[in-house]
Design an enzyme around this catalytic site. Sequence first.
Site, PDB file in Angstrom:
ATOM      1  N   ASN A  10       0.875  -1.178   0.000  1.00 18.46           N
ATOM      2  CA  ASN A  10       0.000   0.000   0.000  1.00 18.46           C
ATOM      3  C   ASN A  10       0.905   1.219   0.000  1.00 18.46           C
ATOM      4  O   ASN A  10       1.536   1.532   1.003  1.00 18.46           O
ATOM      5  CB  ASN A  10      -0.886  -0.036   1.254  1.00 18.46           C
ATOM      6  N   LYS A  12       0.136   4.342  -0.243  1.00 20.61           N
ATOM      7  CA  LYS A  12      -0.412   5.564   0.356  1.00 20.61           C
ATOM      8  C   LYS A  12      -0.143   6.752  -0.570  1.00 20.61           C
ATOM      9  O   LYS A  12      -0.171   6.595  -1.787  1.00 20.61           O
ATOM     10  CB  LYS A  12       0.151   5.760   1.770  1.00 20.61           C
ATOM     11  N   HIS A  95      -9.430   1.374   4.973  1.00 16.17           N
ATOM     12  CA  HIS A  95      -8.120   1.484   5.636  1.00 16.17           C
ATOM     13  C   HIS A  95      -8.255   2.419   6.844  1.00 16.17           C
ATOM     14  O   HIS A  95      -9.002   3.401   6.797  1.00 16.17           O
ATOM     15  CB  HIS A  95      -7.075   2.026   4.651  1.00 16.17           C
ATOM     16  N   GLU A  97      -6.533   4.737   7.944  1.00 14.93           N
ATOM     17  CA  GLU A  97      -6.286   6.172   7.681  1.00 14.93           C
ATOM     18  C   GLU A  97      -7.517   6.827   7.043  1.00 14.93           C
ATOM     19  O   GLU A  97      -7.790   8.004   7.275  1.00 14.93           O
ATOM     20  CB  GLU A  97      -5.034   6.337   6.807  1.00 14.93           C
ATOM     21  N   GLU A 167      -5.556  -5.087  10.397  1.00 12.42           N
ATOM     22  CA  GLU A 167      -4.469  -4.152  10.662  1.00 12.42           C
ATOM     23  C   GLU A 167      -4.729  -3.440  11.983  1.00 12.42           C
ATOM     24  O   GLU A 167      -5.472  -2.455  12.026  1.00 12.42           O
ATOM     25  CB  GLU A 167      -4.380  -3.108   9.545  1.00 12.42           C
ATOM     26  N   GLY A 173       2.587   1.816  10.942  1.00 12.15           N
ATOM     27  CA  GLY A 173       3.578   2.879  10.847  1.00 12.15           C
ATOM     28  C   GLY A 173       4.268   3.191  12.167  1.00 12.15           C
ATOM     29  O   GLY A 173       4.954   4.196  12.298  1.00 12.15           O
ATOM     30  N   SER A 213       3.407  -2.613  10.276  1.00  8.76           N
ATOM     31  CA  SER A 213       4.850  -2.744  10.479  1.00  8.76           C
ATOM     32  C   SER A 213       5.422  -4.096  10.035  1.00  8.76           C
ATOM     33  O   SER A 213       6.300  -4.646  10.710  1.00  8.76           O
ATOM     34  CB  SER A 213       5.221  -2.432  11.934  1.00  8.76           C
TER      35      SER A 213
HETATM   36  P1  PGA Z   1       2.943  -0.025   7.723  1.00 10.82           P
HETATM   37  O1  PGA Z   1       1.484   0.282   7.097  1.00 10.82           O
HETATM   38  O2  PGA Z   1       3.423  -1.301   7.088  1.00 10.82           O
HETATM   39  O3  PGA Z   1       3.774   1.169   7.330  1.00 10.82           O
HETATM   40  O4  PGA Z   1       2.766  -0.168   9.183  1.00 10.82           O
HETATM   41  C1  PGA Z   1       0.548  -0.738   6.890  1.00 10.82           C
HETATM   42  C2  PGA Z   1      -0.704  -0.174   6.265  1.00 10.82           C
HETATM   43  O5  PGA Z   1      -1.084   0.966   6.590  1.00 10.82           O
HETATM   44  O6  PGA Z   1      -1.360  -0.840   5.439  1.00 10.82           O
END
Ligand code: PGA
Length: 250
Positions: A10, A12, A95, A97, A167, A173, A213
Site C-alpha cells: 500500500n 499511500k 483502511h 487512515e 491491521e 507505521g 509494520s
Molecule cells: P505499515 O502500514 O506497514 O507502514 O505499518 C501498513 C498499512 O497501513 O497498510
Amino acid sequence: MNRIPLIAGNWKMYKTTSEAQSFISALGKEIATTSRLVCLAVPFTSIEAAVEAATSTPMTIGAQNMHDQIEGAFTGEISARMLNGSGASFVLLGHSERRQYFGESNALICRKLQLALQEGIIPFLCIGELLKDRESGNYEKVLKSQLEECLQGISSAQAAQLVIAYEPVWAIGTGKTATPEIAQAVHYYIRQWLEGRFGEGYAEKISLLYGGSVKPDNIASLMEQMDIDGVLVGGASLDVKSFSKIVNYI
Ligand code: PGA
C-alpha cells in the site's frame, strides 16, 4: 485449504507516475520467479501506467479508495467504474487512515464494498482495533462490529471473492508489529466469524492478510501462522529491496 500467499503493498500518498514505473520494472526483476500473489495499491494517478509496467510481471495493480456512488456530481472523487476502466483489479476499502482522517464509517465502507463487487473489482476490506480497544480487552467486539456492518447484505458467493486485512491501528507505521501469536489469534477469530456468517466452504476461500509494520525480518514468522494467508505492507513496500525481500521470504 491452502491459500496462495498474498503479498500486498500500500503506497499511500507516495510516488509519482515515473517513480511508480521505475519501481515496478526494478521489482519485476527481483520477483520474476515468485509463485506468490503480489499486489500493489498505487495512487490513482499511477494506475494505468502501473498496469502497463506490470504486464509480464507477477504484479497485480489496484487502488487505495473509491467513492460509494457509481457516478455523479462529486468533485474530485473517483468511481469504481473509473477504476475498472484504468485497469485496477482490486481496491483497498476501510483502511484505518480513511476511517481516521476522512471519517469513513462502516456503513459507507459497506456501500463501497457492494459497488466494487458489482463492478468486478476485488475489495480488500481493512479492519482493526485502536490501541485503547486492545488495552481494554474490547478488541473482539470492535472487530465483530466492523465485520458485521461492513459485510451487511453480502452473500456467501460474494464473500468468497473478498480479501480481508487485519491491521491493528496501534501497529501501523509505528514499528510495533503484533506478535505472530497475537495476529494468529485474531485471524482465527475472524475466520471463525466468517465461517459462522458465510459457511465454511465460502469462508475458507477468503484470504486473511495481516498489516502493521511488516518488514523483511518479521514476515517469515507471521506467514508461519495457520490463519495468516498474506500481508499488507505500507512503509516497507516503498523500497524495492525491502519489498522484494518480503515477497521472497523463506
Ligand atoms: P505499515 O502500514 O506497514 O507502514 O505499518 C501498513 C498499512 O497501513 O497498510
